[in-house]
Design an enzyme around this catalytic site. Structure first.
Site, mmCIF file in Angstrom:
data_model
loop_
_atom_site.group_PDB
_atom_site.id
_atom_site.type_symbol
_atom_site.label_atom_id
_atom_site.label_comp_id
_atom_site.label_asym_id
_atom_site.label_seq_id
_atom_site.Cartn_x
_atom_site.Cartn_y
_atom_site.Cartn_z
ATOM 1 N N LYS A 103 0.838 -1.192 0.000
ATOM 2 C CA LYS A 103 0.000 0.000 0.000
ATOM 3 C C LYS A 103 0.876 1.246 0.000
ATOM 4 O O LYS A 103 1.797 1.382 0.793
ATOM 5 C CB LYS A 103 -0.923 -0.008 1.225
ATOM 6 C CG LYS A 103 -2.187 0.805 1.063
ATOM 7 C CD LYS A 103 -3.185 0.502 2.160
ATOM 8 C CE LYS A 103 -4.503 1.229 1.919
ATOM 9 N NZ LYS A 103 -5.509 0.922 2.947
ATOM 10 N N GLU A 156 -18.701 -5.666 10.627
ATOM 11 C CA GLU A 156 -19.650 -4.922 11.447
ATOM 12 C C GLU A 156 -20.685 -5.822 12.120
ATOM 13 O O GLU A 156 -21.105 -5.556 13.254
ATOM 14 C CB GLU A 156 -20.351 -3.861 10.600
ATOM 15 C CG GLU A 156 -19.477 -2.690 10.208
ATOM 16 C CD GLU A 156 -18.593 -2.974 9.011
ATOM 17 O OE1 GLU A 156 -17.784 -2.096 8.643
ATOM 18 O OE2 GLU A 156 -18.701 -4.087 8.440
ATOM 19 N N ARG A 167 -24.875 -2.577 7.567
ATOM 20 C CA ARG A 167 -24.602 -3.996 7.339
ATOM 21 C C ARG A 167 -24.937 -4.852 8.559
ATOM 22 O O ARG A 167 -25.000 -6.071 8.466
ATOM 23 C CB ARG A 167 -23.133 -4.184 6.955
ATOM 24 C CG ARG A 167 -22.818 -3.634 5.586
ATOM 25 C CD ARG A 167 -21.387 -3.941 5.185
ATOM 26 N NE ARG A 167 -20.494 -2.869 5.562
ATOM 27 C CZ ARG A 167 -19.208 -2.825 5.221
ATOM 28 N NH1 ARG A 167 -18.693 -3.824 4.540
ATOM 29 N NH2 ARG A 167 -18.458 -1.823 5.578
#
Length: 624
Positions: free
Chosen positions: A280, A365, A393
């Site tokens: 990244k 979640e 969610r």
């Protein structure tokens, strides 16, 4: 420049192999330059430049289907499909989206703004291909962080039954947004030292296939057995034991290596996972050092990586962070939960001070909510800090695991309301509607930074489920002199007059102040009430203002359907009062990306629009 040769999909195939690394460098330079001006998702996109190039060398657009998970890593894909000019208006109102968007290009086969969805969507495409008899490739690119989401495993479980080719690319950068956590991350890290295994595997397999008659049978036997050659080097082999052939790992900077593996994967009947190890922020040192900070960045100075417009005032997340640190120090039962968003939700300081009471569950979640329910049932005080759009969610878990049991879980809902540049998938404009339908749920919203502090403290000691929603951006510091103690279900009268009453919730109190000032300048008598609670309603206050006002204007940063205003209207209808109600809210629609102030005007919740609608409505009442 090689990038100038890329003007439409599949142009990359016209380049020679010497031009590919040059193109990769030019793409990184282009992205850094553009995002330093517009802001956007930088670190994740820099990490997948070569991977995306390899995908475009293998796929034929728009015939083949490429699905990104999460879609914010699609910038190179947009470049390679002829959308270079769109980067000047990236994430601006009316401009190019920062995510894949089917209406934007035929090369975007699926819209993805959240996590853990790509395998399910790709499997749907692959299954549809079998039914229709069409011929196209399907590749889902999923980040290692997204694999912490349970939906990804549900899809993997179903993918194993597929008979035709379906490629899953695992973009493994050991990051989701914050650093990856949990057993899966540890498991994947073992692959990174497994080059010896891959070399041996290919050598053994190639040798066996050369044996007449029995060679192919021996290869198939090895692939099927649970005690095969892989277990000699990587015990467990999660993916292959799920029925998904595993290839890799391969260096994410090796375009040809990735391309070779993808072509090998394309010849396999059934699901296959290609493991690519990326970095990244690759190619830009500030993003490599601080990948979380450059996950979603505001405009910055390229040389230093520092923001061009540093914040001078605290935002609501900062206020929450400070309160959580203080409450963690005062009460040993306070615990904090995040779903891969420790920095974004302001829990990093809590984590540093109370590591044993901080839990990052990854992008999960649903698990986070039920985990919080378990903590609460055991006598602790869990606070789940989460973005409004991500909490959607976990609706089932909120309803079944928290609210049916009436457990004292605090939902600290950040980014409630319009969030701006990330667009439809990230606007937090539905939480009042979906939470208010659930019995036992209490919903609060602060008018300013001091009230957020008071509400979080109130919520931590509240005995049943409670949500505190607050917006993105700078914390309002007006109305400091109005700080009545928080009382359950009670609003706060700020200015009391007659004729018109503005009943504003949370972030809309600031806007209501502006509207009231304009109404007074125009000669109207106007009261202003800080609602504080979206649920329950302050029925006593509603009945009181109905006695000496002709019009109540509800104001909220939520969709109108099922929102705060709709409950106020329903209450007055049931009471059969004479007072008229004007609901100011966002229409029942999705809101695209753009500057928040532009979006507020576009959806009609800005001061000017509200003033005009209020005057028009009031004049219609008094003209008879």
């Amino acid at each position: 420049m090689v990038l100038e040769k890329i003007n439409q999909a599949n142009d990359i195939k016209k380049l020679n192999k010497e031009e590919l690394p040059i193109l990769a460098d030019e793409i990184r330079e282009f992205l850094i330059k553009k995002i330093s001006v517009s802001g956007g998702h930088l670190a994740s996109n820099l990490g997948v430049v070569e991977l995306t190039m390899a995908l475009h060398l293998v796929l034929d657009f728009p015939k083949d289907k490429l699905i990104f998970d999460v879609g914010h890593q699609s910038y190179t894909h947009k470049l390679l499909t002829g959308r270079k000019e769109g980067f000047d208006e990236l994430r601006k109102y009316g401009g190019m989206s920062g995510f894949p968007k089917r209406g934007e290009s035929d090369c975007d086969s699926f819209q993805t703004g959240h996590s853990s969805t790509s395998i399910s969507a790709g499997l749907g495409y692959a299954q549809a291909r079998e039914i229709t008899g069409e011929d196209y490739k399907v590749i889902s690119v999923i980040g290692d962080g997204a694999l912490t989401g349970g939906m990804a495993f549900e899809a993997l479980n179903n993918a194993s039954r597929l008979k035709s080719n379906f490629i899953i690319v695992l973009n493994d950068n050991n990051m989701s947004i914050s650093e990856n956590v949990g057993g899966l991350s540890t498991y994947l890290s073992g692959f990174r030292t497994a080059d010896a295994y891959r070399d041996l595997k290919m050598g053994v397999m190639n040798s066996l296939t050369k044996i007449p008659v029995y060679g192919d049978k021996m290869v198939e036997r090895i692939r099927r057995t649970k005690s095969g050659i892989k277990q000699l080097f990587i015990p467990g082999m999660l993916f292959e034991e799920m029925g998904i052939i595993y290839l890799g790992p391969v260096d994410g900077g090796d375009i040809r290596g990735i391309e070779k593996l993808l072509r090998e994967a394309s010849n396999i009947d059934g699901p296959v996972l290609v493991h690519v190890i990326t970095h990244k922020g690759a190619g830009y040192p500030p993003a490599e050092r601080h990948p979380a900070r450059f996950h979603g960045t505001e405009p910055f100075d390229i040389e230093t990586g520092l923001p061009l417009h540093p914040r001078t005032k605290a935002n609501y997340t900062d206020i929450f962070s400070t309160v959580m640190r203080k409450m963690g120090d005062r009460d040993k039962k306070v615990v904090a939960i995040t779903a891969a968003m420790a920095d974004g939700t302001g829990l990093k300081r809590f984590h540093n001070m109370f590591p044993d009471r901080f839990f990052d569950v990854g992008i999960a979640e649903q698990h986070a909510v039920t985990f919080a329910a378990g903590l609460a049932a055991a006598g602790l005080k869990p606070i789940f800090a989460v973005y409004s759009s991500f909490l959607q969610r976990a609706y089932d878990q909120i309803l079944h695991d928290v609210c049916i049991q009436n457990l004292p879980v605090v939902f600290a809902i950040d980014r409630a309301g319009l969030v701006g540049s990330d667009g439809e998938t990230h606007q937090g404009i539905f939480d009042i509607s979906y939470l208010s339908t659930i019995p036992n749920m209490t919903i609060m919203a602060p008018k300013n930074k001091w009230e957020l502090s008071d509400m979080i403290k109130f919520a931590i000691d509240f005995p049943t489920p409670i949500a505190v929603r607050y917006p993105r951006g700078e914390a309002y510091d007006g109305l400091k002199e109005f700080r009545a103690p928080i009382c359950y279900g009670k609003s706060e009268m700020i200015y009391e007059e007659s004729e018109i009453v503005l009943l504003a919730l949370g972030s809309m109190v600031k806007t209501a102040e502006e509207v009231r000032d304009r109404l007074k300048e125009s000669g109207y008598k106007c009261s202003l009430v800080n609602a504080r609670f979206a649920k329950p309603l302050d029925e006593e206050m509603l009945l009181s203002v109905a006695k000496n006002h002709r019009l109540v204007v509800t104001m909220e940063e939520n969709v109108i359907s099922g929102g705060f205003g709709s409950y106020v209207t329903e209450f007055y209808n049931e009471c059969e009062t004479d007072i008229a109600v004007l609901n100011i809210a966002i229409s029942d629609d999705y809101v695209e990306h753009g500057n928040v102030e532009i979006l507020r005007k576009e959806v009609g919740i800005d001061a000017d629009t509200i003033y005009k609608r209020t005057v028009t409505e009031y004049l219609s009442l008094t003209s008879f």
